[in-house]
Design an enzyme around this catalytic site. Structure first.
Site, mmCIF file in Angstrom:
data_model
loop_
_atom_site.group_PDB
_atom_site.id
_atom_site.type_symbol
_atom_site.label_atom_id
_atom_site.label_comp_id
_atom_site.label_asym_id
_atom_site.label_seq_id
_atom_site.Cartn_x
_atom_site.Cartn_y
_atom_site.Cartn_z
ATOM 1 C CE1 TYR A 196 26.663 31.495 40.161
ATOM 2 C CE2 TYR A 196 25.768 32.196 42.286
ATOM 3 C CZ TYR A 196 26.518 32.465 41.151
ATOM 4 O OH TYR A 196 27.151 33.681 41.015
ATOM 5 C CG PHE A 244 25.564 28.941 28.921
ATOM 6 C CD1 PHE A 244 24.448 28.553 28.190
ATOM 7 C CD2 PHE A 244 25.470 28.939 30.313
ATOM 8 C CE1 PHE A 244 23.255 28.187 28.827
ATOM 9 C CE2 PHE A 244 24.285 28.570 30.947
ATOM 10 C CZ PHE A 244 23.188 28.200 30.203
ATOM 11 C CE LYS A 300 51.141 21.657 40.891
ATOM 12 N NZ LYS A 300 50.607 20.309 41.018
ATOM 13 C CB THR A 344 30.730 25.877 34.679
ATOM 14 O OG1 THR A 344 30.222 25.374 33.447
ATOM 15 C CG2 THR A 344 31.369 27.230 34.455
ATOM 16 C CE1 TYR A 393 43.630 22.313 42.533
ATOM 17 C CE2 TYR A 393 45.708 22.731 41.437
ATOM 18 C CZ TYR A 393 44.535 22.021 41.536
ATOM 19 O OH TYR A 393 44.280 21.005 40.655
HETATM 20 P P1 NAD Z 1 27.331 36.371 32.935
HETATM 21 O O1 NAD Z 1 26.426 35.205 32.795
HETATM 22 O O2 NAD Z 1 27.022 37.620 32.203
HETATM 23 O O3 NAD Z 1 28.824 35.973 32.577
HETATM 24 C C1 NAD Z 1 29.336 34.671 32.707
HETATM 25 C C2 NAD Z 1 30.213 34.390 31.491
HETATM 26 O O4 NAD Z 1 30.783 33.081 31.622
HETATM 27 C C3 NAD Z 1 29.405 34.380 30.187
HETATM 28 O O5 NAD Z 1 30.077 35.116 29.191
HETATM 29 C C4 NAD Z 1 29.311 32.899 29.831
HETATM 30 O O6 NAD Z 1 29.151 32.663 28.444
HETATM 31 C C5 NAD Z 1 30.629 32.376 30.396
HETATM 32 N N1 NAD Z 1 30.592 30.944 30.704
HETATM 33 C C6 NAD Z 1 29.637 30.256 31.370
HETATM 34 N N2 NAD Z 1 29.968 28.955 31.448
HETATM 35 C C7 NAD Z 1 31.175 28.828 30.824
HETATM 36 C C8 NAD Z 1 32.036 27.723 30.560
HETATM 37 N N3 NAD Z 1 31.730 26.485 30.970
HETATM 38 N N4 NAD Z 1 33.184 27.954 29.881
HETATM 39 C C9 NAD Z 1 33.504 29.201 29.439
HETATM 40 N N5 NAD Z 1 32.723 30.276 29.651
HETATM 41 C C10 NAD Z 1 31.567 30.083 30.336
HETATM 42 O O7 NAD Z 1 27.437 36.656 34.507
HETATM 43 P P2 NAD Z 1 28.180 37.828 35.295
HETATM 44 O O8 NAD Z 1 27.156 38.539 36.078
HETATM 45 O O9 NAD Z 1 29.066 38.578 34.396
HETATM 46 O O10 NAD Z 1 29.043 36.978 36.329
HETATM 47 C C11 NAD Z 1 30.436 36.762 36.141
HETATM 48 C C12 NAD Z 1 30.997 36.031 37.353
HETATM 49 O O11 NAD Z 1 30.801 36.790 38.537
HETATM 50 C C13 NAD Z 1 30.351 34.656 37.585
HETATM 51 O O12 NAD Z 1 31.348 33.748 37.998
HETATM 52 C C14 NAD Z 1 29.403 34.931 38.734
HETATM 53 O O13 NAD Z 1 29.183 33.777 39.511
HETATM 54 C C15 NAD Z 1 30.138 36.010 39.510
HETATM 55 N N6 NAD Z 1 29.199 36.829 40.298
HETATM 56 C C16 NAD Z 1 28.365 37.712 39.690
HETATM 57 C C17 NAD Z 1 27.484 38.453 40.468
HETATM 58 C C18 NAD Z 1 26.542 39.458 39.855
HETATM 59 O O14 NAD Z 1 25.766 40.078 40.588
HETATM 60 N N7 NAD Z 1 26.563 39.713 38.574
HETATM 61 C C19 NAD Z 1 27.443 38.276 41.852
HETATM 62 C C20 NAD Z 1 28.302 37.340 42.425
HETATM 63 C C21 NAD Z 1 29.193 36.630 41.647
#
Ligand code: NAD
Ligand code: UDP
Length: 313
Positions: free
Chosen positions: A144, A35, A104, A91, A158
Site C-alpha cells: 500500500y 472489491f 493526458k 491497482t 506525467y
Molecule cells: P474503500 O476500500 O472503501 O474504497 C476503495 C474503492 O476502490 C472501493 O469501492 C473498491 O471496490 C475500489 N477498488 C479497489 N481496487 C480497484 C480496482 N483495481 N479497480 C477499480 N476499483 C477498485 O476505501 P476508502 O477509504 O474509500 O479509500 C478511498 C481512497 O482514499 C483510496 O485510494 C485510499 O488509499 C485513500 N485514502 C483513504 C484514507 C481513509 O482513511 N479512508 C486515508 C488515506 C487515503
C-alpha cells in the site's frame, strides 16, 4: 456542468464524493470493480440521470471523455490491501498509469488520493509535506505505502514530462458513515464491537496516536484542491490535526455508546505507525481549508449509521 470521473466511486470516500459532486450540479461517473466498495453505497444516487455507474478495474486501460478525474480506486484498510498485496500494488501503479494516460489524452485535470502512509512510521511529528517518510519497503504495509509512493512519482512525472494537470492529496485517517463494518479499521471496529457488546480490541498498548478526520471535511478539502489554479499541484496534507491515542478513542466510543464492552489488548501489527498527525498549514494557505467537525460530533453520526445498519442485519 462538469463531467467528472470518480474511480473507486462505490467505496466509502468515493460514494460520498459522487454524491457531493452530483449535488453541486455535475455529471458524475463512478468506476469501480467492487472489491471493497458496494453498489449499496451508491444505489440511492442511481435514479439521478446525471449519474453513471461503470464496473471496471483500473489496472486495465479505460477511455472516456471527462473534465476531471478523482483517482480513489484502491483498497484502504490494512486487512483489505494485505489480502492480495500484488493486486494492491498493481491497482496503485497500473491504475495511476492508466488514469494519467487517460488524463493526458483527453486533457483532463486529475487528482490522486494519496495517503499519510507515504510517511510510513514517521520520525518527524507532526508530518509536513516536505518530510520524505520512513517506510519499510518489504514489510506487510509496503504494498500500500510503496504503491501510493510510486503513484505520486508517476503523477509528478506525467506533470513534468507531459504537462498533465495534476493534484496530489495526502489524506489522513478518515471516518464516517459507509465505512465497511468488517474492514478492520479502528473507528468502525470499535463502534461495531461496542454496539454488539463485544470486547474492544486494542492492538499494542493503545498509546499509538492517530488524528481522525470526518468525511465531510475531507470532501471539502478534496474539492477545494481540485479547484486550485494549475500552478498548485501539492502534495498537500488533508486531515484533522487533533491527535488522540487509540486508548482515548476506545474510551470515547465506550462512553458514547453506553456499552458494557471491556477493553482487551492484542499484539501490535508489524510496522504499525506509532504516531500520526498532519501539519495542515499548506492546506490552510493554498486551499483556504481546515476541518470543522470535532471527533465527538463525527463519532456520533457514525455510531448512528452503524446502529441502524446493525439493527437491519
Ligand atoms: P474503500 O476500500 O472503501 O474504497 C476503495 C474503492 O476502490 C472501493 O469501492 C473498491 O471496490 C475500489 N477498488 C479497489 N481496487 C480497484 C480496482 N483495481 N479497480 C477499480 N476499483 C477498485 O476505501 P476508502 O477509504 O474509500 O479509500 C478511498 C481512497 O482514499 C483510496 O485510494 C485510499 O488509499 C485513500 N485514502 C483513504 C484514507 C481513509 O482513511 N479512508 C486515508 C488515506 C487515503
Ligand atoms: N487498531 C486497534 N484495534 C483495532 C483496529 C486498529 O488498536 O481493532 C489500531 C491499529 O493497530 C492502528 C490504529 O488503530 O494503530 C489505526 O488503525 P487503522 O487500521 O484504522 O488505520 P491505519 O493504521 O492505517 O492508520
Amino acid at each position: 456542468m462538469k463531467r467528472i470521473l470518480v474511480t473507486g466511486g462505490a467505496g466509502f470516500i468515493g460514494s460520498h464524493l459522487c454524491e457531493k459532486l452530483l449535488n453541486e450540479g455535475n455529471e458524475v461517473i463512478s468506476l469501480d470493480n467492487y472489491f471493497t466498495g458496494s453498489k449499496s453505497n451508491i444505489v440511492h444516487l442511481m435514479d439521478n440521470p446525471f449519474f453513471e455507474v461503470i464496473r471496471h478495474d483500473v489496472t486495465m486501460p479505460f477511455f472516456i471523455e471527462v473534465d476531471e478525474i478523482y483517482n480513489l480506486a484502491c483498497p484502504a484498510s490494512p486487512i483489505h490491501y494485505q489480502y492480495n498485496p500484488i493486486k494492491t500494488v498493481k491497482t496503485s501503479v497500473m491504475g495511476a498509469i492508466n488514469m494519467l494516460g487517460l488524463a493526458k489524452r483527453i486533457k483532463a485535470k486529475i487528482l490522486q488520493a494519496s495517503t499519510s502512509e507515504v510517511y510510513g512510521d514517521p520520525q518527524i511529528h507532526p508530518q509536513k509535506e516536505d518530510y520524505w517518510g520512513h517506510v519499510n519497503p518489504i514489510g506487510t504495509r509496503a504494498c500500500y505505502d510503496e504503491g501510493k509512493r510510486v503513484a505520486e512519482t508517476l503523477f509528478m512525472n506525467y506533470h513534468q514530462q507531459n504537462n498533465v494537470k495534476i493534484k496530489i492529496a495526502r489524506i489522513f485517517n478518515t471516518y464516517g458513515p459507509r465505512m465497511h463494518p468488517n474492514d478492520g479499521r479502528v473507528v468502525s471496529n470499535f463502534i461495531v464491537q461496542t454496539l454488539n457488546q463485544k470486547d474492544i480490541t486494542i492492538y499494542g498498548d493503545g498509546q499509538q496516536t492517530r488524528s481522525f478526520q470526518y468525511i465531510d471535511d475531507l470532501l471539502a478539502g478534496l474539492i477545494n484542491l481540485m479547484e486550485t489554479g494549475d500552478d498548485f499541484i501539492g502534495p498537500v496534507n488533508i486531515g484533522n490535526p487533533t491527535e488522540f491515542t487509540i486508548l482515548e478513542l476506545a474510551e470515547k466510543v465506550i462512553a458514547m455508546t453506553g456499552s458494557k464492552s471491556n477493553i482487551i489488548y492484542k499484539p501490535l501489527p508489524e510496522d504499525d505507525p506509532l504516531q500520526r498527525k498532519p501539519d495542515i498549514s499548506l492546506a490552510k494557505k493554498e486551499l483556504n481549508w481546515e476541518p470543522h467537525v470535532e471527533l465527538d460530533e463525527g463519532l456520533g453520526k457514525t455510531i448512528n449509521y452503524f446502529d441502524k445498519l446493525l439493527s437491519k442485519s
